[in-house]
Scaffold this active site. Structure first.
Site, PDB file in Angstrom:
ATOM      1  N   HIS B  53       0.798  -1.053  -0.271  1.00 52.86           N
ATOM      2  CA  HIS B  53       0.009  -0.010  -0.020  1.00 52.86           C
ATOM      3  C   HIS B  53       0.561   1.150  -0.224  1.00 52.86           C
ATOM      4  O   HIS B  53       0.946   1.857   0.945  1.00 52.86           O
ATOM      5  CB  HIS B  53      -0.927   0.050   1.261  1.00 52.86           C
ATOM      6  CG  HIS B  53      -1.841  -1.187   1.207  1.00 52.86           C
ATOM      7  ND1 HIS B  53      -1.471  -2.459   1.670  1.00 52.86           N
ATOM      8  CD2 HIS B  53      -3.339  -1.300   1.158  1.00 52.86           C
ATOM      9  CE1 HIS B  53      -2.319  -3.067   1.721  1.00 52.86           C
ATOM     10  NE2 HIS B  53      -3.683  -2.547   1.048  1.00 52.86           N
ATOM     11  N   HIS B 290      -3.381   3.297  -3.529  1.00 50.09           N
ATOM     12  CA  HIS B 290      -3.800   2.990  -2.384  1.00 50.09           C
ATOM     13  C   HIS B 290      -3.362   1.610  -1.732  1.00 50.09           C
ATOM     14  O   HIS B 290      -2.487   1.353  -0.831  1.00 50.09           O
ATOM     15  CB  HIS B 290      -5.423   2.844  -1.935  1.00 50.09           C
ATOM     16  CG  HIS B 290      -5.687   2.185  -0.372  1.00 50.09           C
ATOM     17  ND1 HIS B 290      -5.946   3.009   0.712  1.00 50.09           N
ATOM     18  CD2 HIS B 290      -5.703   0.921  -0.138  1.00 50.09           C
ATOM     19  CE1 HIS B 290      -6.186   2.098   1.517  1.00 50.09           C
ATOM     20  NE2 HIS B 290      -6.009   0.836   0.927  1.00 50.09           N
ATOM     21  N   SER B 411     -24.853  -5.296  36.227  1.00 47.42           N
ATOM     22  CA  SER B 411     -25.364  -6.742  35.988  1.00 47.42           C
ATOM     23  C   SER B 411     -24.306  -7.827  35.806  1.00 47.42           C
ATOM     24  O   SER B 411     -24.253  -8.747  35.952  1.00 47.42           O
ATOM     25  CB  SER B 411     -25.955  -6.565  34.449  1.00 47.42           C
ATOM     26  OG  SER B 411     -27.255  -5.942  34.677  1.00 47.42           O
ATOM     27  N   GLU B 438     -19.004  -1.704  23.309  1.00 46.06           N
ATOM     28  CA  GLU B 438     -18.239  -2.711  23.349  1.00 46.06           C
ATOM     29  C   GLU B 438     -17.019  -2.780  22.571  1.00 46.06           C
ATOM     30  O   GLU B 438     -15.997  -3.229  23.120  1.00 46.06           O
ATOM     31  CB  GLU B 438     -19.225  -3.909  23.012  1.00 46.06           C
ATOM     32  CG  GLU B 438     -20.469  -4.064  23.907  1.00 46.06           C
ATOM     33  CD  GLU B 438     -21.692  -3.418  23.518  1.00 46.06           C
ATOM     34  OE1 GLU B 438     -21.397  -2.645  22.772  1.00 46.06           O
ATOM     35  OE2 GLU B 438     -22.777  -3.139  24.215  1.00 46.06           O
ATOM     36  N   HIS B 489     -24.124 -13.488  31.673  1.00 45.30           N
ATOM     37  CA  HIS B 489     -25.680 -13.896  31.140  1.00 45.30           C
ATOM     38  C   HIS B 489     -25.346 -14.658  29.942  1.00 45.30           C
ATOM     39  O   HIS B 489     -25.375 -14.635  28.687  1.00 45.30           O
ATOM     40  CB  HIS B 489     -26.249 -12.664  30.570  1.00 45.30           C
ATOM     41  CG  HIS B 489     -26.534 -11.676  31.789  1.00 45.30           C
ATOM     42  ND1 HIS B 489     -25.567 -11.098  32.844  1.00 45.30           N
ATOM     43  CD2 HIS B 489     -27.835 -11.213  32.213  1.00 45.30           C
ATOM     44  CE1 HIS B 489     -26.464 -10.455  33.730  1.00 45.30           C
ATOM     45  NE2 HIS B 489     -27.428 -10.446  33.484  1.00 45.30           N
ATOM     46  N   HIS B 501     -30.810 -11.708  23.378  1.00 47.23           N
ATOM     47  CA  HIS B 501     -29.762 -11.591  24.382  1.00 47.23           C
ATOM     48  C   HIS B 501     -29.144 -12.854  24.976  1.00 47.23           C
ATOM     49  O   HIS B 501     -28.034 -12.876  25.802  1.00 47.23           O
ATOM     50  CB  HIS B 501     -30.350 -11.024  25.686  1.00 47.23           C
ATOM     51  CG  HIS B 501     -30.551  -9.585  25.482  1.00 47.23           C
ATOM     52  ND1 HIS B 501     -31.096  -8.865  24.324  1.00 47.23           N
ATOM     53  CD2 HIS B 501     -30.163  -8.155  26.066  1.00 47.23           C
ATOM     54  CE1 HIS B 501     -31.124  -7.695  24.248  1.00 47.23           C
ATOM     55  NE2 HIS B 501     -30.518  -7.251  25.529  1.00 47.23           N
ATOM     56  N   ARG B 548     -25.910 -15.798  34.714  1.00 39.72           N
ATOM     57  CA  ARG B 548     -26.781 -14.962  35.801  1.00 39.72           C
ATOM     58  C   ARG B 548     -27.407 -15.428  36.798  1.00 39.72           C
ATOM     59  O   ARG B 548     -27.772 -14.868  37.701  1.00 39.72           O
ATOM     60  CB  ARG B 548     -27.689 -14.302  34.711  1.00 39.72           C
ATOM     61  CG  ARG B 548     -28.848 -13.432  35.416  1.00 39.72           C
ATOM     62  CD  ARG B 548     -29.931 -13.072  34.422  1.00 39.72           C
ATOM     63  NE  ARG B 548     -30.914 -12.167  35.080  1.00 39.72           N
ATOM     64  CZ  ARG B 548     -32.212 -12.274  35.190  1.00 39.72           C
ATOM     65  NH1 ARG B 548     -32.865 -13.121  34.579  1.00 39.72           N
ATOM     66  NH2 ARG B 548     -33.001 -11.231  35.725  1.00 39.72           N
TER      67      ARG B 548
END
Lengths: 691, 691
Positions: B53, B290, B411, B438, B489, B501, B548
């Site tokens: 590159h 590039h 939690s 996250e 969890h 979830h 959990r």
């Protein structure tokens, strides 16, 4: 349903009502349903859930009320009416707000007993909104930031279809997309990516409400989120409006929406400052109301505070009456549109046929014949190039095919040559330029796929960068969005870019994911087969892993074989009892074929199997599976330039898996293959040790 | 090395030199190394790479030059000197720029032959920068946006350690963090997340250069990236400077850095407008420069255009002389700091001991004794709560433990109770509030882990949301950053939040990933064991999957067992020949134990195995593995509340795997377990069918 501002709606009574959906069934409390359609014995106890997220529903009730009662155009009795306004609750944990609104508006999917069964087994009211469970829910949200990106996809679809089909005398495609997002969504990178694209594309009919309540699970947003969201969105090219009193400022909300609609060349963010858990005298404006039930005592206090004397789940007569108009109004809206479509059909016959096929998701008979086929004499080519041939062939027969790459179009080979770029001023085109935004690319495609059944979005990047978009891909699988993921540079075969760019565990990781097809074609016919499968699977996404490097067209490969997931490409045995079975996918099928040829020269009977899609193979009959991988033959060698994880089940305790259980390396591809032992020699040696 | 502005450095000669690293070894062209240390026969052909590159190195050479030649404080002969300035090339594809600069500055890791071996097998100059290959490279970049987030982590570490250890008379921790990011990085969501945090935390010693060259792989950024980056960064709380002539504006670059250093309460973004491939007469300012080699002809033209008459890889004498001062200057800087540390040690003995342990990564003997242990009489508890006990126990003995959650601290149970929140005005504290970000959380932790060996970052979210941060986690594994991922969890056991979830395929997906430990402890002792393993593994990250729901402390569980990855928790057989082996992890170990008890009542000999970490088990001796899972026993039943993918190898062709190969559901946890058949009854039935 039109934006008529009923004088009633500003009265304290209606304020309470607007809040009702929120305080109400979020946990174990107030009522909103007019009538019970099942005998009392079937009623669930209203206290059954005793969990949930009451905060957002209580704070955002006014916005929800204005949208569903005054602004949005929809037909409760046909949640799939094509030209409906779309609503996305990006802050999906607040789903009880939407369930309550759907119930009040007259959707059959959310009855009183459904509200009472909130978050229970088999209910239509799961803990986060799921489009595949509850008609009236457009997309599946909960994982934060996904919903706003889905909304960008829905708005893109509308802008694209409007540009393609609207006529000066008949705007047959014409709806808005609304979304509510919270602080959590705003913090997620995917939301910034999607909103940057929405600004770039000038999605003027996208109106997003930012529920600015200053509270997230960990407490005041001051602890982690002090940026100026307004300034950021101005930078992203959005129109920004601030409603300072979102708790009771109904007129301000109405005025903001009006202003947003007047700005046609930019999406609008309406920042609505609210109090989380508004109405709860002791828990409002605290993180404790975000994700936990209020508790019976605080529910009582809230009801008193809001002046709400009714029984749990009871909707007073005046409220019922007020909302009851949405059923006839919605039917009228759809009928009006249907009449418009009849006119359209008369005048623009061809366009109407195409639009209908997009609305219904029905393809022209024989579309699959457009797919190219190959013979062993066809020149060797990279499957990424063969993929481009398929995409361009399909573009001619699938009117809803559109998509693009995350800034790698020239590497992923995803340009539809007959079309230009989808851009702000060229929305009728079908090459979408996502920029380097993999995560939102996936979620935007989910929105496109769920806009109407005939739209088939595809999107592309290097296979390794599925890591950036995995949350969106999982949602494709969960929400049944048949997105086609075109993932090139699918192994160490990409060479010099090195381990950061070389997928290893990715095939395994998708094979483990439910409801997604992981396809790794080996040549031209298999690439065409992979596209046939991908197009046919409208309710599960497909991931195509494609090579950067050239591969020969192999004798025995076929589209039909791909449709079975695994099949024999060559065999010199009789009686379904080869000495050894060599199993491979993608670029390693060539190696397996070569090794097979050598072993046969040594007098072995060898079967070579392409296991191009494990999920499809699993779905075949036991008899078919036995005909490909007979239980009696334990001499099995697999070869794949990726993790051996999962292959144990295929090759069995006595078999051998050749693969790569370490990270890759930066060097020319051939060198890495050799150094890592992904060679015909290794297969031959392993096979000889077994038979 | 200090910011002295040599008059030479603005001359045309040095301009050429500054560009040299760029045009030079990017592909097959000019020279920069003074002397060959190996005989000519070992020299690699300079045309060997013929890929790469060149665009960024050519456009960003002036910034690189000013940083490495004038601004940054480092010691080429000790790339690990603690107080060095850190540099991160977030646009990692431009790595030849950094290799050239390291070479000029006198780092031993990048010799002339290394430059010539660019992107070749076994070289120190892979296609993207890899800290584990090349001393002088701080972090591994290439996947876009990761580097700037790593840089935020490095700057956080500096701010934290400075606040903890600096004294009014001795600022022993005091360095800057510099980064270069391109348009691609700017588009990625992770970069916005990380920069929002950097603004929130007021990381005044973070200075990022935005290489604004308006070109990405697909062409002009106009096609996908038209936002105002400056406005966005102002919204994020950064100080923003624009250098309009980045191609030759050396003085402007110097002035911008000076201004950035003067702003102490905000990070600074210096937007540097450059021409990609500057110097190439025919390819500059185009996407073709590039990611592809210039080609011999264009290289010649570029050399002429820049007035560079030298042979490939030749560094002229005056350039060598100019750069040669960095070796003695760097040694002097380190010596000066060492003297400062001696003073510090005299005056602040305890602090010095602690700082030394952070610098060296050596823990106090017996630290592991701080970990809690449990007996079957200890109360049942969720492993997320047990995890919090471990974290708080470790915080007392591990001075470098710091971390937090992506807005789920309450939690995930990740608060270190003895400390407050790390904030702009409280940087000495150790609870980091990442907000709902996250992906950047993972990448920031990578930066913290790679700042110095004694820092042990942990970060937390729901296990399912590893999907948001997988790209950062893969880089933890690749770049050998021992981050601890606290993922609670961890199954359908989370209940009502539903399938969005509930992780299903996540255990499998990490087991397939190289160099990462996937631990799923079953109770208190196993949670403590998981932390012991995680702390000891400083060069590979650990993922802890935690429940959990409450789990009992099981007879037979142990820290030592976890260290072996798999072990027997109960057995009533003799001679290593049980009738059946039940294998489980985490919350299902309780179910396996119960089923074992029942089966024993029926007269069976049953072994129950905890397979808490497959990677560690794989590393045990064959004899040990045989003692746990004897080959002769084919009656094996596994149970895990997740995908069965990968278990085939453990249970063998005759065994049975009980798991979940579909998405989850929204309902109370017990109900889902029952409906999905994750029960002792199912284990008993399967076992009875096998023995």
């Amino acid at each position: 349903m039109a934006a008529a501002t009923s004088s009633l709606s500003t009265s304290p009574t209606l304020s309470s009502l607007a809040l009702q959906p929120a305080t109400a069934p979020s946990t174990n409390t107030p009522a909103i349903s007019p009538s019970s359609r099942r005998p009392p014995s079937h009623r669930l106890s209203p206290s059954r859930a005793n969990s949930g997220h009451p905060g957002l529903p209580m704070g955002c009730a006014p916005v929800g009320h204005v949208l569903y009662d005054e602004v949005m155009r929809y037909n409760p009795k046909n949640p799939y009416w094509f030209n409906r306004d779309r609503f996305v609750l990006s802050a999906g944990h607040g789903c009880m707000l939407q369930y309550a609104l759907l119930h009040l508006a007259g959707y059959d999917s959310v009855q009183e007993e459904d509200l009472k069964a909130f978050r229970q087994w088999g209910s239509k009211t799961p803990g986060h909104p799921e489009n595949f469970e509850t008609p009236g829910i457009e997309v599946t949200t909960g994982p934060l930031g996904q919903g706003i990106a889905n909304a960008v996809g829905l708005a893109l679809a509308e802008k694209h279809l409007a540009a393609r089909f609207n006529k000066p005398d008949n705007e047959i495609v014409d709806h808005y997309t609304y979304a509510i997002l919270g602080d959590g969504c705003q913090m997620e990178g995917i939301a910034n990516e999607a909103c940057s694209l929405a600004g770039h594309w000038g999605l003027g009919k996208l109106i997003a409400f930012y529920d600015d309540n200053h509270i997230s699970i960990d407490g005041d947003t001051e602890i982690a989120f002090t940026e100026s969201v307004e300034t950021r969105f101005e930078g992203l090219g959005w129109h920004v409006i601030w409603v300072k009193n979102g708790n009771t400022g109904y007129d301000d909300i109405r005025a903001a929406i009006k202003e947003a609609k007047a700005v046609k060349d930019k999406p609008t963010l309406i920042k609505v400052t609210t109090t989380i858990g508004y109405g709860s005298p002791n828990k409002a404006n605290s993180y404790s109301v975000h994700g936990s039930a209020l508790g019976a005592k605080e529910v009582d206090a809230t009801r008193k505070n809001l002046g709400w004397p009714y029984e749990p789940f009871h909707v007073p007569e005046d409220v019922k009456k007020h909302w009851s108009r949405h059923v006839p109004d919605g039917a009228a809206l759809e009928a009006e549109w249907n009449a418009k479509f009849v006119e359209y059909e008369k005048k623009y016959k061809d366009a109407a046929v195409e639009l209908k096929s997009l609305i219904n998701g029905e393809f022209a008979a024989g579309w699959e014949k457009a797919l190219p086929t190959y013979t062993p004499d066809s020149p060797a080519d990279a499957t990424r190039n063969l993929s481009q041939q398929c995409l361009n062939a399909l573009a001619k027969v699938i009117p809803g095919l559109l998509g693009g790459s995350a800034d790698l179009a020239s590497s992923n080979m995803t340009i539809l040559k007959m079309f230009g770029d989808f851009q702000k001023d060229a929305p009728e085109e079908r090459n979408v330029r996502f920029g380097v935004r993999e995560h939102s690319m996936g979620a935007i495609c989910n929105g496109i796929a769920l806009h109407c059944p005939g739209l088939i979005p595809y999107c592309a990047t290097f296979f390794v960068f599925t890591d950036y978009m995995r949350a969106a891909m999982r949602l494709s699988a969960l929400c049944e969005a048949g997105v086609i993921y075109v993932m090139t540079h699918d192994s160490i075969g990409l060479g010099e870019d090195g381990p950061t760019h070389q997928p290893i565990e990715h095939l395994s990781s998708f094979r483990a994911m439910p409801n997604i097809l992981m396809l790794r074609p080996a040549d031209g016919n298999e690439t065409a087969g992979a596209y046939k499968v991908a197009v046919l699977n409208r309710k599960r996404p497909s991931v195509l892993a494609l090579s950067r490097q050239k591969l020969p067209n192999l004798p025995g490969s076929s589209i039909a074989g791909v449709e079975k997931g695994g099949y024999v490409i060559s065999d010199n045995s009789v009686g379904n009892k080869p000495d050894v079975i060599l199993i491979a996918t993608g670029s390693e099928l060539e190696i397996a074929a070569k090794a097979g040829d050598e072993l046969r020269k040594d007098g072995k009977t060898v079967r070579v199997v392409s296991l191009v899609c494990w999920e499809l193979f699993d779905e075949q009959s036991d008899a078919y599976k036995e005909s490909v991988l007979p239980a009696a033959v334990s001499a099995r060698v697999s070869i794949e330039a990726g993790s051996t994880f999962g292959w144990g089940k295929i090759v069995g305790s006595k078999g051998k898996s050749i693969g790569i259980d370490r990270f890759g390396a930066s060097a020319p591809a051939g060198k890495i293959y050799k150094e890592f032992g992904i060679t015909a020699e290794a297969v031959i040696e392993a096979a000889k040790a077994l038979c």
